[in-house]
Design an enzyme around this catalytic site. Structure first.
Site, PDB file in Angstrom:
ATOM      1  N   SER A 151     -12.870 -24.089  -2.289  1.00 24.11           N
ATOM      2  CA  SER A 151     -13.875 -23.040  -3.175  1.00 24.11           C
ATOM      3  C   SER A 151     -13.410 -23.035  -4.858  1.00 24.11           C
ATOM      4  CB  SER A 151     -14.217 -21.180  -2.543  1.00 24.11           C
ATOM      5  OG  SER A 151     -12.240 -21.006  -3.405  1.00 24.11           O
ATOM      6  N   HIS A 179      -2.328 -21.683  -9.090  1.00 22.40           N
ATOM      7  CA  HIS A 179      -1.209 -20.650  -8.440  1.00 22.40           C
ATOM      8  C   HIS A 179      -1.931 -19.128  -8.009  1.00 22.40           C
ATOM      9  CE1 HIS A 179       2.308 -20.132  -5.208  1.00 22.40           C
ATOM     10  NE2 HIS A 179       2.798 -19.084  -6.669  1.00 22.40           N
TER      11      HIS A 179
HETATM   12  C1  GAR Z   1      -7.011 -20.599  -3.384  1.00 21.97           C
HETATM   13  O1  GAR Z   1      -6.466 -19.061  -3.621  1.00 21.97           O
HETATM   14  C2  GAR Z   1      -5.010 -21.554  -4.632  1.00 21.97           C
HETATM   15  O2  GAR Z   1      -4.934 -20.751  -4.849  1.00 21.97           O
HETATM   16  C3  GAR Z   1      -4.045 -21.672  -3.591  1.00 21.97           C
HETATM   17  O3  GAR Z   1      -5.259 -21.860  -2.086  1.00 21.97           O
HETATM   18  C4  GAR Z   1      -6.460 -21.333  -2.487  1.00 21.97           C
HETATM   19  C5  GAR Z   1      -7.259 -22.439  -2.385  1.00 21.97           C
HETATM   20  O4  GAR Z   1      -8.967 -22.237  -2.132  1.00 21.97           O
HETATM   21  N1  GAR Z   1      -3.319 -22.167  -3.767  1.00 21.97           N
HETATM   22  C6  GAR Z   1      -2.164 -21.997  -3.891  1.00 21.97           C
HETATM   23  O5  GAR Z   1      -2.200 -20.843  -2.999  1.00 21.97           O
HETATM   24  C7  GAR Z   1      -1.140 -23.209  -3.760  1.00 21.97           C
HETATM   25  N2  GAR Z   1       0.393 -23.319  -4.022  1.00 21.97           N
HETATM   26  P1  GAR Z   1     -10.045 -22.718  -1.923  1.00 21.97           P
HETATM   27  O6  GAR Z   1      -9.708 -23.816  -0.892  1.00 21.97           O
HETATM   28  O7  GAR Z   1     -11.191 -22.831  -1.204  1.00 21.97           O
HETATM   29  O8  GAR Z   1      -9.994 -23.609  -3.380  1.00 21.97           O
END
Ligand code: GAR
Length: 226
Positions: A22, A118
């Site tokens: 996303s 993060h």
């Molecule tokens: C997001 O919330 C990001 O901040 C987190 O993973 C999610 C990915 O969502 N990242 C971490 O935890 C990194 N340590 P997405 O695939 O929908 O962008």
């Protein structure tokens, strides 16, 4: 018709994902809308068949899965990943939900042009399960932080931080959803600063417009325009 000569001049982003993508979508949309004057040159996932790869394909962006399990060591995977990224000549490498611990060699290869988002108010809660940890601690606020990546896990200098109130009935999932919508605002914004040449990391310190940023970065507010 797509005018490729125009996008050819734009800064090149390589986005690394592991799942839903996303945040990747927020970059694709910001590039299309022009709020981010850049191009997503490639999307790379360490997991095949994830939604983020479909999002890239739908936007005609080269998308590649490189499965870390096919390599004998973390070093070997990171070496191959680094070479793959470099083949797209990125100006900025964007970690967008890329759920891998990175070797120092990989980080140093892209030092100063490697950013991450993060889901916590760094320096609080590096690592996993950030929202549950904030709930368990009884915090009044949670959020997300965009930061430069250094070899220390989730330890590089912060650039922009979105804070949301933590509500009494919040679960890790409800909080994650609320924070995620802010992630989609702050992450492309930081990339735009970088692409404009306003943002840099020098000697482990983040600077915006030549000014050193505070430890937690700039606190995002929808009303303030940087
Ligand atoms: C997001 O919330 C990001 O901040 C987190 O993973 C999610 C990915 O969502 N990242 C971490 O935890 C990194 N340590 P997405 O695939 O929908 O962008």
């Amino acid at each position: 018709m797509i005018d490729s000569s125009m996008s050819d001049n734009k800064p090149r982003l390589v986005v690394l994902i592991s799942g839903s993508g996303s945040n990747l979508q927020s970059f694709i949309d910001a590039c299309a809308e022009g709020t981010l004057n850049a191009q997503v040159a490639a999307v790379i996932s360490n997991r095949a068949y994830v939604k983020g790869l479909d999002r890239a394909a739908a936007a005609n962006i080269p998308n590649i899965a490189i499965d870390h399990r096919a390599f004998d060591s973390r070093e070997e995977f990171d070496q191959n990943l680094g070479e793959l990224i470099d083949s797209f000549a990125p100006d900025l490498v964007v970690l967008a939900g890329f759920m891998r611990i990175l070797t120092p060699d990989f980080v140093n290869r892209f030092l100063g042009k490697l950013i991450n988002i993060h889901p916590s108010l760094l320096p609080a809660y590096p690592g996993l399960h950030t929202h549950q940890r904030a709930i368990d601690a009884g915090d009044s606020e949670a959020g997300a932080t965009v930061h430069f990546v250094t070899p220390e896990l989730d330890g590089g200098p912060s650039v922009l931080q979105a804070r949301v109130p933590l509500l009494a009935n919040d679960t890790a999932d409800s909080l994650a959803q609320r924070v995620l919508s802010f992630e989609h605002s702050i992450y492309p914004k930081v990339a735009q600063w970088f692409c404009e040449g306003r943002l840099a990391m020098v000697n482990g310190q983040a600077y915006l417009d030549g000014k050193a940023l505070p430890e937690q970065g700039i606190i995002f507010s929808e009303n303030s325009e940087q």
